[in-house]
Design a protein around this motif. Structure first.
Motif, PDB file in Angstrom:
ATOM      1  N   VAL A 195      34.664  -8.353-167.177  1.00 55.25           N
ATOM      2  CA  VAL A 195      34.486  -7.658-168.454  1.00 55.25           C
ATOM      3  C   VAL A 195      34.326  -8.718-169.542  1.00 55.25           C
ATOM      4  CG1 VAL A 195      35.475  -6.052-170.120  1.00 55.25           C
ATOM      5  CG2 VAL A 195      35.880  -5.706-167.671  1.00 55.25           C
ATOM      6  N   LEU A 196      33.261  -8.596-170.331  1.00 52.44           N
ATOM      7  CA  LEU A 196      32.920  -9.611-171.325  1.00 52.44           C
ATOM      8  C   LEU A 196      32.768  -8.972-172.703  1.00 52.44           C
ATOM      9  CD1 LEU A 196      30.033 -11.318-169.297  1.00 52.44           C
ATOM     10  CD2 LEU A 196      32.393 -12.126-169.447  1.00 52.44           C
ATOM     11  N   PRO A 197      33.652  -9.271-173.658  1.00 52.25           N
ATOM     12  CA  PRO A 197      33.483  -8.781-175.031  1.00 52.25           C
ATOM     13  C   PRO A 197      32.458  -9.658-175.755  1.00 52.25           C
ATOM     14  CG  PRO A 197      35.474 -10.098-174.876  1.00 52.25           C
ATOM     15  CD  PRO A 197      34.902 -10.050-173.495  1.00 52.25           C
ATOM     16  N   PHE A 198      31.187  -9.398-175.474  1.00 50.94           N
ATOM     17  CA  PHE A 198      30.148 -10.341-175.892  1.00 50.94           C
ATOM     18  C   PHE A 198      29.357  -9.885-177.105  1.00 50.94           C
ATOM     19  CE2 PHE A 198      25.805 -12.153-175.449  1.00 50.94           C
ATOM     20  CZ  PHE A 198      26.139 -13.493-175.563  1.00 50.94           C
ATOM     21  N   HIS A 199      28.899  -8.647-177.111  1.00 53.27           N
ATOM     22  CA  HIS A 199      28.047  -8.171-178.203  1.00 53.27           C
ATOM     23  C   HIS A 199      28.911  -7.585-179.315  1.00 53.27           C
ATOM     24  CE1 HIS A 199      24.399  -8.886-175.952  1.00 53.27           C
ATOM     25  NE2 HIS A 199      24.843  -8.159-174.942  1.00 53.27           N
ATOM     26  N   ALA A 200      28.845  -8.180-180.497  1.00 57.64           N
ATOM     27  CA  ALA A 200      29.657  -7.721-181.629  1.00 57.64           C
ATOM     28  C   ALA A 200      29.357  -6.260-181.958  1.00 57.64           C
ATOM     29  CB  ALA A 200      29.385  -8.595-182.845  1.00 57.64           C
ATOM     30  N   GLY A 201      30.424  -5.482-182.128  1.00 59.72           N
ATOM     31  CA  GLY A 201      30.257  -4.088-182.512  1.00 59.72           C
ATOM     32  C   GLY A 201      29.873  -3.164-181.384  1.00 59.72           C
ATOM     33  N   LYS A 202      29.807  -3.679-180.157  1.00 56.86           N
ATOM     34  CA  LYS A 202      29.442  -2.856-179.007  1.00 56.86           C
ATOM     35  C   LYS A 202      30.539  -2.936-177.948  1.00 56.86           C
ATOM     36  CE  LYS A 202      24.424  -3.368-179.534  1.00 56.86           C
ATOM     37  NZ  LYS A 202      23.160  -3.766-178.848  1.00 56.86           N
ATOM     38  N   PRO A 203      30.606  -1.961-177.045  1.00 56.54           N
ATOM     39  CA  PRO A 203      31.606  -2.018-175.972  1.00 56.54           C
ATOM     40  C   PRO A 203      31.406  -3.269-175.121  1.00 56.54           C
ATOM     41  CG  PRO A 203      30.617   0.167-176.094  1.00 56.54           C
ATOM     42  CD  PRO A 203      29.801  -0.724-176.985  1.00 56.54           C
ATOM     43  N   PRO A 204      32.465  -3.754-174.509  1.00 58.92           N
ATOM     44  CA  PRO A 204      32.330  -4.938-173.656  1.00 58.92           C
ATOM     45  C   PRO A 204      31.351  -4.700-172.500  1.00 58.92           C
ATOM     46  CG  PRO A 204      34.635  -4.454-174.101  1.00 58.92           C
ATOM     47  CD  PRO A 204      33.858  -3.282-174.599  1.00 58.92           C
ATOM     48  N   ILE A 205      30.699  -5.758-172.094  1.00 59.35           N
ATOM     49  CA  ILE A 205      29.878  -5.724-170.882  1.00 59.35           C
ATOM     50  C   ILE A 205      30.824  -5.655-169.680  1.00 59.35           C
ATOM     51  CG2 ILE A 205      28.327  -7.100-169.423  1.00 59.35           C
ATOM     52  CD1 ILE A 205      27.301  -8.399-172.032  1.00 59.35           C
ATOM     53  N   ALA A 206      30.509  -4.814-168.709  1.00 61.54           N
ATOM     54  CA  ALA A 206      31.354  -4.700-167.522  1.00 61.54           C
ATOM     55  C   ALA A 206      30.486  -4.598-166.277  1.00 61.54           C
ATOM     56  CB  ALA A 206      32.265  -3.476-167.622  1.00 61.54           C
ATOM     57  N   ALA A 207      30.942  -5.216-165.207  1.00 59.59           N
ATOM     58  CA  ALA A 207      30.214  -5.151-163.940  1.00 59.59           C
ATOM     59  C   ALA A 207      31.205  -5.175-162.785  1.00 59.59           C
ATOM     60  CB  ALA A 207      29.237  -6.318-163.810  1.00 59.59           C
ATOM     61  N   LYS A 208      30.823  -4.539-161.686  1.00 61.64           N
ATOM     62  CA  LYS A 208      31.633  -4.512-160.468  1.00 61.64           C
ATOM     63  C   LYS A 208      30.728  -4.845-159.295  1.00 61.64           C
ATOM     64  CE  LYS A 208      34.597  -1.205-159.712  1.00 61.64           C
ATOM     65  NZ  LYS A 208      35.171   0.157-159.410  1.00 61.64           N
ATOM     66  N   ALA A 209      31.160  -5.789-158.451  1.00 64.23           N
ATOM     67  CA  ALA A 209      30.364  -6.210-157.299  1.00 64.23           C
ATOM     68  C   ALA A 209      30.847  -5.510-156.041  1.00 64.23           C
ATOM     69  CB  ALA A 209      30.455  -7.724-157.115  1.00 64.23           C
ATOM     70  N   PRO A 210      29.930  -5.015-155.204  1.00 69.20           N
ATOM     71  CA  PRO A 210      30.335  -4.371-153.951  1.00 69.20           C
ATOM     72  C   PRO A 210      31.020  -5.364-153.022  1.00 69.20           C
ATOM     73  CG  PRO A 210      27.966  -4.756-153.972  1.00 69.20           C
ATOM     74  CD  PRO A 210      28.462  -5.076-155.347  1.00 69.20           C
ATOM     75  N   VAL A 211      31.918  -4.861-152.194  1.00 67.01           N
ATOM     76  CA  VAL A 211      32.650  -5.712-151.256  1.00 67.01           C
ATOM     77  C   VAL A 211      31.681  -6.267-150.209  1.00 67.01           C
ATOM     78  CG1 VAL A 211      34.431  -5.734-149.465  1.00 67.01           C
ATOM     79  CG2 VAL A 211      34.802  -4.468-151.592  1.00 67.01           C
ATOM     80  N   PRO A 212      31.712  -7.576-149.950  1.00 68.92           N
ATOM     81  CA  PRO A 212      30.807  -8.159-148.954  1.00 68.92           C
ATOM     82  C   PRO A 212      31.176  -7.716-147.542  1.00 68.92           C
ATOM     83  CG  PRO A 212      32.392  -9.795-149.688  1.00 68.92           C
ATOM     84  CD  PRO A 212      32.588  -8.593-150.568  1.00 68.92           C
ATOM     85  N   GLU A 213      30.189  -7.745-146.689  1.00 71.08           N
ATOM     86  CA  GLU A 213      30.365  -7.229-145.325  1.00 71.08           C
ATOM     87  C   GLU A 213      31.481  -7.946-144.582  1.00 71.08           C
ATOM     88  OE1 GLU A 213      29.823  -4.490-142.537  1.00 71.08           O
ATOM     89  OE2 GLU A 213      28.634  -4.571-144.393  1.00 71.08           O
ATOM     90  N   HIS A 214      31.626  -9.258-144.780  1.00 72.11           N
ATOM     91  CA  HIS A 214      32.615 -10.003-143.999  1.00 72.11           C
ATOM     92  C   HIS A 214      34.056  -9.699-144.380  1.00 72.11           C
ATOM     93  CE1 HIS A 214      32.499 -12.714-147.519  1.00 72.11           C
ATOM     94  NE2 HIS A 214      33.653 -13.206-147.095  1.00 72.11           N
ATOM     95  N   MET A 215      34.259  -8.975-145.498  1.00 72.86           N
ATOM     96  CA  MET A 215      35.611  -8.629-145.916  1.00 72.86           C
ATOM     97  C   MET A 215      35.967  -7.166-145.680  1.00 72.86           C
ATOM     98  SD  MET A 215      36.104 -10.810-149.499  1.00 72.86           S
ATOM     99  CE  MET A 215      37.732 -10.123-149.796  1.00 72.86           C
ATOM    100  N   ARG A 216      34.988  -6.346-145.380  1.00 67.81           N
ATOM    101  CA  ARG A 216      35.208  -4.899-145.359  1.00 67.81           C
ATOM    102  C   ARG A 216      36.235  -4.459-144.316  1.00 67.81           C
ATOM    103  NH1 ARG A 216      31.380  -2.003-148.276  1.00 67.81           N
ATOM    104  NH2 ARG A 216      31.770  -0.137-147.033  1.00 67.81           N
ATOM    105  N   ALA A 217      36.094  -4.910-143.083  1.00 61.98           N
ATOM    106  CA  ALA A 217      36.996  -4.444-142.025  1.00 61.98           C
ATOM    107  C   ALA A 217      38.436  -4.847-142.294  1.00 61.98           C
ATOM    108  CB  ALA A 217      36.528  -4.978-140.666  1.00 61.98           C
ATOM    109  N   VAL A 218      38.631  -6.085-142.785  1.00 59.83           N
ATOM    110  CA  VAL A 218      39.990  -6.560-143.056  1.00 59.83           C
ATOM    111  C   VAL A 218      40.603  -5.774-144.209  1.00 59.83           C
ATOM    112  CG1 VAL A 218      41.387  -8.544-143.713  1.00 59.83           C
ATOM    113  CG2 VAL A 218      39.465  -8.847-142.171  1.00 59.83           C
ATOM    114  N   LEU A 219      39.839  -5.522-145.253  1.00 63.93           N
ATOM    115  CA  LEU A 219      40.352  -4.747-146.375  1.00 63.93           C
ATOM    116  C   LEU A 219      40.692  -3.318-145.955  1.00 63.93           C
ATOM    117  CD1 LEU A 219      38.079  -5.948-149.321  1.00 63.93           C
ATOM    118  CD2 LEU A 219      40.513  -6.423-148.991  1.00 63.93           C
ATOM    119  N   GLU A 220      39.858  -2.728-145.121  1.00 64.73           N
ATOM    120  CA  GLU A 220      40.157  -1.388-144.622  1.00 64.73           C
ATOM    121  C   GLU A 220      41.469  -1.395-143.843  1.00 64.73           C
ATOM    122  OE1 GLU A 220      36.762  -0.124-142.415  1.00 64.73           O
ATOM    123  OE2 GLU A 220      35.484   0.042-144.187  1.00 64.73           O
ATOM    124  N   GLY A 221      41.696  -2.456-143.062  1.00 64.07           N
ATOM    125  CA  GLY A 221      42.942  -2.585-142.315  1.00 64.07           C
ATOM    126  C   GLY A 221      44.156  -2.703-143.212  1.00 64.07           C
TER     127      GLY A 221
END
Length: 227
Positions: A195-221
């Motif tokens: 989350v980046l409070p970058f543009h004055a007077g506007k809501p912060p920029i926000a982004a979410k990255a999908p979980v990479p394939e090599h981590m999915r099974a372990v996280l599910e566990g």
């Protein structure tokens, strides 16, 4: 290597891009050469004369949210934001063992140490102030899924801090030797949100990255629900 960065764009405006960096790709050219992100950034000009440039960096084996500036002015502004600690960064990590508490703060100064076979960050009271907030999101008893928020931006901070409290990251060849066999040999560290409070007077920029394939099974566990 063929890499479609356009498909990995998480956020775009006239000044800022956020992409989902794949694990295993350096962001800069290394001393031994090899492929790096800079070779592919021309894909992301989107009509501008110049390619975007890095506003911060991720380790080679770390995946997820990576911020780019599209103009000189944007890069300067983003650099100032990161330098002041105003970027809210959230990482997901898989560590060895189960912490005794459900959350905590790691406040250990870190210093770079040069050694015969390379360098690493070590806890040192004379080092740079380094603070990481963490929260336990799930566990299978053997491995644990942590949410980590670095309040400072030291190199290898999350990796060094987790190892210092006795819970090194799975697949960490520097700070968690021998942990790779627990769930594959790839580092399990992912820049999940920014989350980046970058543009004055506007809501912060926000982004979410999908979980990479090599981590999915372990996280599910460890209890991650993909739904």
């Amino acid at each position: 290597m063929s890499l479609d960065l356009v498909a990995r764009v998480l956020y775009r405006d006239p000044a800022v891009l956020i992409i989902d960096k794949p694990a295993g790709l350096m962001v800069h050219a290394g001393p031994k050469g090899g492929e790096h992100l800079g070779l592919f950034l021309d894909q992301l000009r989107f009509g501008l004369a110049q390619s975007p440039e890095l506003a911060h960096r991720l380790d080679r084996e770390t995946s997820g949210c990576l911020v780019l500036g599209r103009t000189r002015k944007a890069l300067a502004g983003l650099g100032d934001l990161f330098a002041k600690g105003l970027a809210d960064k959230t990482y997901w990590a898989v560590v060895v063992g189960k912490p005794r508490e459900d959350q905590g703060v790691i406040d250990y100064a870190l210093k770079k140490r040069e050694k015969k076979f390379g360098w690493r960050m070590e806890v040192d009271r004379n080092g740079l102030a380094s603070v990481t907030q963490w929260r336990l999101l799930g566990t299978d008893g053997r491995l644990s899924w942590l949410e980590c928020r670095p309040l400072t931006g030291r190199t290898h901070q999350i990796r060094a801090h987790c190892a210092a409290i006795g819970h090194p990251l799975v697949g960490d060849a520097i700070y968690g030797r021998g942990t790779g066999t627990l769930a594959g040999d790839r580092l399990m560290l992912h820049s999940r949100n920014i989350v980046l409070p970058f543009h004055a007077g506007k809501p912060p920029i926000a982004a979410k990255a999908p979980v990479p394939e090599h981590m999915r099974a372990v996280l599910e566990g460890c209890g991650w629900d993909t739904l």
